[in-house]
Motif scaffolding. Structure first.
Motif, mmCIF file in Angstrom:
data_model
loop_
_atom_site.group_PDB
_atom_site.id
_atom_site.type_symbol
_atom_site.label_atom_id
_atom_site.label_comp_id
_atom_site.label_asym_id
_atom_site.label_seq_id
_atom_site.Cartn_x
_atom_site.Cartn_y
_atom_site.Cartn_z
ATOM 1 N N ILE A 129 -6.211 75.661 61.022
ATOM 2 C CA ILE A 129 -7.493 75.242 61.597
ATOM 3 C C ILE A 129 -8.485 76.399 61.604
ATOM 4 O O ILE A 129 -9.660 76.238 61.260
ATOM 5 C CB ILE A 129 -7.276 74.696 63.025
ATOM 6 N N TYR B 162 -17.252 72.554 59.651
ATOM 7 C CA TYR B 162 -17.241 71.095 59.745
ATOM 8 C C TYR B 162 -16.108 70.439 58.958
ATOM 9 O O TYR B 162 -16.117 69.228 58.737
ATOM 10 C CB TYR B 162 -18.592 70.500 59.331
ATOM 11 N N ASP B 163 -15.135 71.201 58.534
ATOM 12 C CA ASP B 163 -13.947 70.605 57.941
ATOM 13 C C ASP B 163 -13.100 69.974 59.042
ATOM 14 O O ASP B 163 -13.160 70.373 60.211
ATOM 15 C CB ASP B 163 -13.124 71.659 57.203
ATOM 16 N N ARG B 164 -12.275 69.007 58.657
ATOM 17 C CA ARG B 164 -11.387 68.333 59.591
ATOM 18 C C ARG B 164 -9.940 68.710 59.298
ATOM 19 O O ARG B 164 -9.592 68.973 58.154
ATOM 20 C CB ARG B 164 -11.539 66.809 59.483
ATOM 21 N N TYR B 165 -9.151 68.712 60.352
ATOM 22 C CA TYR B 165 -7.724 68.980 60.199
ATOM 23 C C TYR B 165 -6.966 67.778 60.741
ATOM 24 O O TYR B 165 -7.081 67.423 61.921
ATOM 25 C CB TYR B 165 -7.325 70.240 60.976
ATOM 26 N N ASP C 119 -11.995 64.325 66.745
ATOM 27 C CA ASP C 119 -12.426 63.054 66.162
ATOM 28 C C ASP C 119 -11.254 62.092 66.307
ATOM 29 O O ASP C 119 -10.383 62.014 65.438
ATOM 30 C CB ASP C 119 -12.806 63.242 64.691
ATOM 31 N N CYS D 102 -10.467 59.317 63.632
ATOM 32 C CA CYS D 102 -9.926 59.872 62.379
ATOM 33 C C CYS D 102 -8.667 60.699 62.619
ATOM 34 O O CYS D 102 -8.109 61.266 61.665
ATOM 35 C CB CYS D 102 -10.974 60.726 61.672
ATOM 36 N N SER E 296 -8.185 63.686 63.992
ATOM 37 C CA SER E 296 -8.383 65.004 63.397
ATOM 38 C C SER E 296 -9.110 65.936 64.368
ATOM 39 O O SER E 296 -9.764 65.497 65.315
ATOM 40 C CB SER E 296 -9.172 64.906 62.095
ATOM 41 N N ILE E 297 -8.965 67.237 64.098
ATOM 42 C CA ILE E 297 -9.678 68.292 64.808
ATOM 43 C C ILE E 297 -10.852 68.718 63.940
ATOM 44 O O ILE E 297 -10.697 68.944 62.732
ATOM 45 C CB ILE E 297 -8.764 69.506 65.074
ATOM 46 N N LEU E 298 -12.013 68.827 64.548
ATOM 47 C CA LEU E 298 -13.224 69.195 63.818
ATOM 48 C C LEU E 298 -13.632 70.614 64.183
ATOM 49 O O LEU E 298 -13.773 70.941 65.368
ATOM 50 C CB LEU E 298 -14.357 68.227 64.163
ATOM 51 N N LYS E 299 -13.783 71.465 63.188
ATOM 52 C CA LYS E 299 -14.239 72.835 63.399
ATOM 53 C C LYS E 299 -15.756 72.863 63.281
ATOM 54 O O LYS E 299 -16.319 72.486 62.252
ATOM 55 C CB LYS E 299 -13.601 73.762 62.364
#
Length: 290
Positions: free
Chosen positions: A72, A78-81, A124, A127, A129-132
């Motif tokens: 992460i 703004y990438d998602r994990y 999020d 989705c 997911s974790i958003l950076k």
């Protein structure tokens, strides 16, 4: 790699089993004392706790390239994990504590040029997911991970029917289940860093946890103020008692770093909290309830 576990086992004069096991994890020693169980069950539970603690360390260690947190932290902006339910809960809890402590606790405080007004991570949920939110954001779950692991160990023992146990993770985080074999609460002391072997304060635990955060003569400045982003160098230890090991770990750190406004927010949002601040020097110490 399997965790190396050491243990001893004996019986009280009445015949009750006493299992004591210990292992190294998260750069600390984990000690388990369980009363009224047989050796085989003690070994099974200690191995299960050690395996879970090691698993959580692998997930949350930001310096391990195989961990979720390392991945992460190295995302682009703004990438998602993609996150499983456990990781989503861990991030959700961290963000909740950030809000409820008025920012005194923040997993992103290690971010270069940290700014308390800036959000660095988000969840999020649809989705999964974790958003950076910032390209240089750094998540550090050091203290949180220790509390989460201790709470996991507490749950394992309670679900197994253990009624009397003491868990200690690096001495700074302790969990007392049930009562001491004497029938009294577990009594835990906080040592005076300037005079080893002497105690500044005693706490009685029954189905409660104690966590202490602060500076020691040999380990200073590891906690940062979220207001300034700078390490705190005060001769102070803050101890918190709560039913939740995770909450203890988070709030002892938050209260050590908090300014007056943040302390008030913590008191308002956690009215059940028992918190004590101990200021020390070579000439003595003072103890005060927060």
């Amino acid at each position: 790699m399997a965790v190396q576990i050491s243990h001893t086992f004996k019986r009280t004069p009445s015949g009750a089993g006493i299992y004591y096991g210990w292992f190294e994890a998260m750069h600390s020693r984990f000690d388990l004392l369980a009363i009224g169980i047989e050796k085989e069950l003690g070994e099974t539970l200690c191995h299960k706790i050690a395996e879970e603690t090691q698993r959580l360390e692998k997930r949350l260690n930001r310096f391990d390239e195989e961990s979720d947190i390392w991945q992460i932290n190295h995302l682009d902006n703004y990438d998602r994990y993609a996150a499983d339910p456990e990781l989503l809960v861990i991030f959700a809890e961290a963000l909740r504590y950030r809000e409820m402590t008025a920012g005194a606790f923040d997993i992103a405080v290690q971010t270069p040029e940290y700014n308390i007004e800036v959000p660095y991570f988000a969840i999020d949920a649809p989705c999964e997911s974790i958003l950076k939110l910032k390209p240089d954001a750094i998540a550090d779950f050091g203290g949180f991970g220790k509390g989460y692991a201790l709470e996991t160990a507490q749950r394992i023992l309670v679900e197994a029917g253990v009624q009397s146990s003491l868990l200690s993770f690096g001495n700074s985080s302790v969990c007392g289940i049930g009562l001491h074999p004497s029938g009294k609460k577990w009594q835990i002391g906080v040592e005076n860093p300037m005079h080893r072997g002497t105690t500044m304060n005693l706490f009685d635990l029954q189905n409660e946890s104690l966590s202490s955060s602060g500076n020691l003569p040999h380990n200073r400045g590891h906690i940062r103020s979220t207001r300034t982003g700078k390490p705190i160098d005060t001769n102070r230890i803050v101890s918190v008692v709560s039913p939740s090991p995770s909450e203890c770990e988070v709030l002892s750190t938050a209260l050590f770093a908090a300014d007056a406004e943040q302390q008030e927010a913590i008191r308002n949002n956690f009215p059940h909290l028992q918190a004590t601040v101990m200021d020390f020097s070579s000439s003595g110490y003072t103890v005060q309830r927060l």
